[in-house]
Design an enzyme around this catalytic site. Structure first.
Site, mmCIF file in Angstrom:
data_model
loop_
_atom_site.group_PDB
_atom_site.id
_atom_site.type_symbol
_atom_site.label_atom_id
_atom_site.label_comp_id
_atom_site.label_asym_id
_atom_site.label_seq_id
_atom_site.Cartn_x
_atom_site.Cartn_y
_atom_site.Cartn_z
ATOM 1 N N CYS A 140 27.495 19.923 -5.011
ATOM 2 C CA CYS A 140 28.667 19.838 -5.971
ATOM 3 C C CYS A 140 28.693 21.209 -6.419
ATOM 4 O O CYS A 140 29.543 21.767 -6.231
ATOM 5 C CB CYS A 140 28.527 18.994 -6.733
ATOM 6 S SG CYS A 140 26.615 19.092 -7.919
ATOM 7 N N HIS A 201 29.580 21.763 -14.745
ATOM 8 C CA HIS A 201 28.737 21.998 -14.037
ATOM 9 C C HIS A 201 28.668 23.812 -13.267
ATOM 10 O O HIS A 201 28.732 23.575 -11.656
ATOM 11 C CB HIS A 201 28.232 21.067 -12.759
ATOM 12 C CG HIS A 201 26.794 21.275 -12.196
ATOM 13 N ND1 HIS A 201 26.270 20.664 -11.406
ATOM 14 C CD2 HIS A 201 25.809 21.530 -12.555
ATOM 15 C CE1 HIS A 201 24.751 20.644 -10.660
ATOM 16 N NE2 HIS A 201 25.023 21.658 -11.359
#
Length: 646
Positions: A140, A201
């Site tokens: 990710c 993130h």
């Protein structure tokens, strides 16, 4: 309508009148020059606006035609046939929906007939379906960096030469470099209201817990609500959380009282008002530090330091209640679109679904045929439907471009005991974290823009998540930066049917710092060749994933280096099951050499930069986020919001 008028009169020998009227960001200006001979009414405005000039000012006959232009301009704005609406239609609203670890085989529109995804399937029917949509990384953090910037993660340093290939804690100073330009920054420069709601993130702090150097604000987003980190196993369930909050508040009150007593005693001692032994005062201070240390030591779990929610730059939940986070994010998203329904807006809605530990509300528990993972998918699909319904309710459907994808493929190694709780990647080999295997990087791609894109169209050409950057630049009237390499391509010609071929002749597939594979789509052929130089070693032997290490490795003893490389034609063998050889493929040597030359040229374009995910990916206690006074970092500022909303 909202109009702004500005009148500048009689500057020395020549008066200059500037009439500016605008609705939202649209502006029309009419400038008239006057000679100093007398006074006149403001020309062209009629009864709508009159401006009395000083007696020393009047306009010359030469300018009467210009006055007529001003009057016609007024009529145009009042009737609004050529005002803000027309300009706004050239700048569509943008809704980007990004899911987390969703397998391409998990959706009905990509062939699944056992999981209910009617709302995502609706996007496929009403828009364009990208069947060979490729993430720039199979994990990710680097994949999302590439999505935001339109560049391979290695160019921005969002890679690692070690085991960890994502930002592994909010205590790490790693993050997307500030000199990178995101599509949010481009669109903000074009007058868009921008928001990120959901997972980030891409880092948070650098030197202190309050510097927020990697906060979405620094990358073009006007508003942020969501999780600066990502879901991890400890985020859910958290049954003792309410008790800890209650205990934490009482301990913090105790610390405050002892601190006040210590300060009072010290001041009294120094002023001679009271006689207290210094040892007693020092013991109180020592008690405060000891209590803080014991409190911090007892809460070393990532639940307290990484599982948190922020609104803008304020921590609202620490730790978060993961099962309700999705519902709050949905409300935030709909509220943002409602506030900016006049547009143009950019909303990146970044789901926490369907990442483990799969926090799911009671309403959707047990609703699917395949356990908690598919329950979570169906909850996610329901939320997509509510986002689409909101667009319809606000009357902006035809002027909103909706894009749906996943950051990488399903996580095959995600298990609860022997039960699979990760995604299904259909016929494609491999999954999340597996370098170049198709299952980790081929993701769903859906794009809807009613009236501008054909409904129900299916495109088999190679496309990339990196294409989002130049595509949004094109539809917003912006331009991509010319001071750096942009690896994405504008998708609009392909989506609209103006061209039939993808602009991606080559795509390169990395595992951290290491290039594992590349694909070639020759301009004069329908074939898509895939060359693998490195593949992970699955464990245990005979398995189709890396169950013993949870994530496959990128280098070292747990990978296989192929010399000669593996070759597949993924148009004929999309599951990459049977490698081609010189005996089975006449073009074998030509393809291998052509791709090798392309890899060599690609590597020449890479400028070495600091590797964020290895050099800086270390835990630092002093930059961990805290919603109160460290280490008493427990709070729930959403409880009242939830109660009021209910």
């Amino acid at each position: 309508m909202h109009f702004v008028f500005q009148v500048l009169l009689c500057q020395r020998d020549m008066g200059v009148v500037t009439w500016k009227c605008g609705r939202n960001r649209d502006t029309m200006r009419a400038t008239q020059h006057y000679s100093r001979k007398g006074s006149e009414d403001f020309p062209g405005a009629g009864s709508v606006l009159k401006k009395r000039f000083p007696s020393s000012c009047r306009y010359s006959p030469r300018d009467r035609m210009r006055n007529l232009f001003i009057a016609l301009s007024w009529m145009c704005l009042l009737l609004n046939p050529c005002g803000a609406q027309g300009v706004h239609e050239d700048k569509p609203n943008i809704l980007l929906i990004i899911t987390d670890d969703l397998g391409i085989g998990d959706l009905g529109c990509f062939g699944n007939d056992t999981v209910r995804t009617p709302n995502i399937d609706r996007l496929a029917r009403e828009g364009v379906q990208l069947k060979q949509h490729i993430a720039a990384a199979s994990l990710c953090t680097p994949s999302r960096a590439a999505l935001l910037t339109g560049r391979y993660p290695i160019r921005s340093g969002m890679v690692s030469n070690k085991v960890s290939r994502v930002i592994h804690t909010l205590g790490a100073p790693a993050g997307l470099p500030r000199n990178e330009t995101t599509f949010a920054a481009l669109l903000k420069g074009q007058g868009y209201s921008t928001a990120l709601i959901g997972k980030w993130h891409q880092g948070l702090n650098c030197d202190s817990r309050h510097d927020h150097c990697h906060h979405p604000y620094n990358y073009g987003f006007d508003y942020f609500y969501g999780m600066p980190f990502t879901l991890i196993e400890s985020c859910w369930p958290d049954p003792s959380r309410d008790t800890e909050l209650a205990i934490g508040s009482k301990i913090w009150l105790c610390v405050q009282l002892v601190a006040i007593a210590a300060v009072t005693a010290a001041l009294g001692k120094l002023s001679g008002l009271i006689s207290v032994p210094w040892s007693f005062i020092f013991s109180m201070v020592l008690f405060i530090f000891l209590l803080g240390y014991l409190w911090f030591s007892s809460y070393r779990s990532s639940l307290y330091w990484d599982c948190l929610l922020m609104r803008e730059q304020e921590i609202t939940e620490q730790p978060m209640k993961a099962e309700r986070a999705g519902s709050i994010m949905l409300k935030e998203a709909i509220s943002f679109m409602e506030r900016h329904r006049e547009g143009p807006f950019l909303l990146m809605f970044s789901f926490l679904h369907v990442h483990i530990p799969l926090p799911t509300t009671t309403e959707f528990m047990g609703t699917s045929q395949h356990g908690r993972y598919c329950d979570n998918i169906q909850e996610m699909d329901s939320m997509v439907g509510k986002l689409l319904d909101a667009i319809d309710d606000f009357g902006v459907t035809n002027n909103t471009l909706v894009y749906f994808t996943s950051d990488n493929g399903g996580h095959l190694e995600a298990r609860a005991g022997h039960v699979q709780v990760g995604g299904w990647n259909g016929i494609y080999k491999g999954g999340k974290g597996m370098g170049g295997w198709e299952g980790g990087i081929r993701v769903p791609g859906l794009v809807r823009w009613p009236g501008r894109l054909p409904a129900g169209k299916v495109i088999e050409e190679p496309t990339s998540l990196m294409d989002v950057f130049p595509t949004l630049a094109a539809v917003s009237g912006s331009t991509v930066p010319h001071d750096r390499v942009i690896d994405g391509q504008d998708l609009m010609p392909l989506l609209q049917g103006d061209v039939e071929r993808s602009e991606h002749e080559f795509l390169f597939h990395y595992c951290g710092l290491f290039l594992h594979a590349a694909r070639w789509h020759p301009k004069d052929s329908e074939a898509v060749w895939k060359v693998h130089y490195v593949t992970p070693v699955f464990q245990p032997p005979g398995a189709q994933a890396c169950y013993e290490t949870l994530y496959c490795r990128c280098s070292g003893k747990l990978v296989t280096y192929h010399d000669p490389p593996l070759l597949f034609d993924i148009t004929r063998d999309p599951s990459e099951s049977t490698p081609l050889t010189p005996d089975t493929e006449p073009l074998y040597n030509v393809v291998i050499q052509t791709v090798a030359n392309a890899v060599k040229e690609h590597k020449k374009s890479i400028t070495p930069v600091r590797m964020q995910l290895s050099d800086l990916n270390r835990d630092n206690i002093w930059i961990k986020p805290c919603c109160a006074v460290f280490p008493f970092c427990l709070c729930d500022k959403e409880e009242n919001t939830i109660s009021m909303g209910a």
